[in-house]
Design an enzyme around this catalytic site. Structure first.
Site, PDB file in Angstrom:
ATOM      1  N   ASP A  98       0.841  -1.326  -0.035  1.00 29.27           N
ATOM      2  CA  ASP A  98       0.014   0.044  -0.029  1.00 29.27           C
ATOM      3  C   ASP A  98       0.660   1.210   0.159  1.00 29.27           C
ATOM      4  O   ASP A  98       0.583   2.463   0.335  1.00 29.27           O
ATOM      5  CB  ASP A  98      -0.972  -0.180   1.294  1.00 29.27           C
ATOM      6  N   GLU A 120      -0.569  -8.997  -1.019  1.00 27.21           N
ATOM      7  CA  GLU A 120      -0.867  -8.539   0.250  1.00 27.21           C
ATOM      8  C   GLU A 120      -2.083  -7.842  -0.123  1.00 27.21           C
ATOM      9  O   GLU A 120      -2.233  -6.310   0.148  1.00 27.21           O
ATOM     10  CB  GLU A 120       0.021  -7.699   0.995  1.00 27.21           C
ATOM     11  N   GLU A 134      -2.124   5.034   2.787  1.00 26.67           N
ATOM     12  CA  GLU A 134      -2.032   3.700   2.399  1.00 26.67           C
ATOM     13  C   GLU A 134      -3.320   2.963   1.973  1.00 26.67           C
ATOM     14  O   GLU A 134      -3.646   2.210   1.157  1.00 26.67           O
ATOM     15  CB  GLU A 134      -1.254   2.780   3.679  1.00 26.67           C
ATOM     16  N   HIS A 210       6.314   5.510  13.072  1.00 20.23           N
ATOM     17  CA  HIS A 210       6.792   6.119  12.082  1.00 20.23           C
ATOM     18  C   HIS A 210       5.599   6.658  11.102  1.00 20.23           C
ATOM     19  O   HIS A 210       5.718   7.505  10.228  1.00 20.23           O
ATOM     20  CB  HIS A 210       7.526   5.224  11.206  1.00 20.23           C
ATOM     21  N   ARG A 212       2.628   8.473   8.886  1.00 15.86           N
ATOM     22  CA  ARG A 212       2.296   9.633   8.380  1.00 15.86           C
ATOM     23  C   ARG A 212       1.144  10.394   9.528  1.00 15.86           C
ATOM     24  O   ARG A 212       1.129  11.466   9.724  1.00 15.86           O
ATOM     25  CB  ARG A 212       1.969   9.707   6.906  1.00 15.86           C
ATOM     26  N   HIS A 243      12.906   5.190  12.804  1.00 17.77           N
ATOM     27  CA  HIS A 243      13.055   5.357  11.265  1.00 17.77           C
ATOM     28  C   HIS A 243      13.926   6.600  10.610  1.00 17.77           C
ATOM     29  O   HIS A 243      13.941   7.393  11.293  1.00 17.77           O
ATOM     30  CB  HIS A 243      11.611   5.761  10.824  1.00 17.77           C
TER      31      HIS A 243
END
Ligand code: UD1
Ligand code: UDP
Length: 382
Positions: A98, A120, A134, A210, A212, A243
């Site tokens: 994604d 996936e 995503e 991490h 967004r 990250h």
């Protein structure tokens, strides 16, 4: 029998970890020609995975920029893929999951009328801004794809309800295939800080954060909650591989930089990560992949998000949604540390996500689709 020419396109760390065993499976089979195109959406974190799995790229678009935006990742991938696809002329393009690489890779293949296989496929929250971007990426790829490889029956059911076109296969998640080669009892960490860790007598919490949609207040609140947990529990050590995103690094340094028993380290390679999880007490994370890996290792997970597209381990009892609010995170982590019954109920090895044979099923499904194999592969059942 004509070899099927398959190009796997990926660009971030999690896509690489989950595509690596599939690229290897395809390369080992006589009936496939396997090509690998990296977008380079991540650079260091992607190269680390390529090294561990000893993979070589046939193409590398090297698109990463320091403060990259969603538009820049998407447009640079689309433009770069144009030439690659024209030259390589694959029979099928495989994308994973994604990310913006996933969406742009699938769109580029569609523009050239090349069939798309989505690995996936079918994970959903049905909230278009969470996870962002995503949820929209994978929904759009659901419309672009011709072959959908869903890890679980619930994921396949989502696609059926959306009436996507093409074939849906239930394969299990390829990350469980990857873990068959990474997790070892006698593993020694390359990181001295991890080798020195007393996993038997300390309570080691593995933390990653991490996403967004957690940027800003949620991430600050999450990390403040972690600090509170450490301060009130002297037996706890937190290992946080941070990250490489500058936004994440600034927040981690500000909230946890000076906290005793919090180890802020650079991202570690996937072998170290999987073996760290295998030895830890429990996991706190907003990552997707960790929600699949930790249950397989018998480690409880507190998910630092408001929702999850991975309900299977929640149903099995090893994963709980802790949300992004300070008080609730402190409460749930304290409960897990202080109440053995709560801990033991969650610390059960469950594996709703795969049996380690997802890649073989995906390869068989592609071979069947292209007429190289007579039987359709059996669906994965946990
Ligand atoms: C991306 C994916 C997200 C996935 C995550 C996995 C999108 C929109 N997001 O988010 O779905 O969960 O990867 O980690 O596709 N950076 C480096 N070196 C690296 C990797 C990243 O310096 O090896 C820095 C760069 O400054 C980059 C920033 O990290 O701009 C953010 O990377 P980006 O790919 O834009 O977003 P992620 O948050 O990593
Ligand atoms: N991972 C890793 N090193 C780290 C942190 C994570 O190898 O320092 C692995 C982790 O085991 C999992 C994947 O990276 O396989 C998850 O990636 P990430 O959290 O970046 O993305 P998401 O799963 O949220 O999309």
């Amino acid at each position: 029998m004509k070899k099927i020419r398959v190009m796997s396109v990926f660009g971030t760390r999690p896509e690489a970890i989950k595509m690596a065993p599939l690229v290897k499976t395809l390369a080992e089979r006589e009936d496939f020609e396997s090509l690998c195109c990296l977008t380079g959406q991540h650079r260091e974190m992607l190269d680390s995975v390529m090294d561990i799995f000893r993979l070589k790229a046939d193409y590398d678009l090297n698109i990463m920029q320091k403060q990259q935006t969603l538009s820049s990742i998407t447009t640079r991938t689309l433009l770069g893929m144009e030439t690659v696809l024209e030259e390589a002329k694959p029979d099928l393009v495989l994308v994973h999951g994604d990310t913006s690489t996933t969406f742009a890779g699938a769109l580029a293949a569609f523009y050239r009328k090349i069939p798309v296989g989505h690995v996936e496929a079918g994970l959903r929250t049905y909230d278009k801004y969470s996870p962002y971007p995503e949820e929209m990426n994978r929904t759009l790829v659901g419309d672009l794809a011709d072959l959908h490889f869903s890890p679980t029956a619930a994921n396949a059911e989502n696609l059926r309800k959306e009436a996507v076109s093409g074939e849906v296969f239930i394969t299990g998640n390829t990350v469980i295939d990857a873990m068959r080669t990474t997790v070892r009892e006698d593993f020694r960490f390359a990181e001295p800080e991890l080798n020195a860790m007393d996993f038997a007598n300390r309570r080691v919490i593995v933390l990653t954060c991490h996403r967004r949609e957690n940027y800003g207040k949620p991430m600050h609140d999450i990390l403040r909650a972690v600090r509170q947990i450490v301060v009130t529990h002297p037996e706890v050590e937190v290992v946080y591989p941070v990250h490489l995103s500058p936004v994440v690094r600034a927040c981690a340094k500000e909230e946890l930089g000076d906290t005793e028993r919090v180890h802020l380290i650079d991202p570690i390679d996937v072998e170290q990560m999987h073996n760290l999880m295998a030895r830890c007490h429990f996991v706190m994370t907003d990552s997707g992949g960790l929600q699949e890996e930790a249950p397989a290792l018998g480690k409880p997970v507190l998910v630092l998000r408001r929702e999850t597209e991975r309900p299977e381990a929640v149903a099995a009892g090893t994963v709980k949604l802790a949300g992004v609010e300070y008080d609730e995170i402190v409460r749930m982590a304290s409960e897990l540390l202080e109440q053995p019954t709560v801990y033991h109920k969650m610390a059960q090895a469950v594996n709703p996500y795969g049996d380690g044979n997802a890649c073989a099923r995906i390869a068989d499904a592609i071979a069947w689709h292209f007429g190289n194999q007579e039987t359709r592969p059996e669906n994965f059942q946990p």
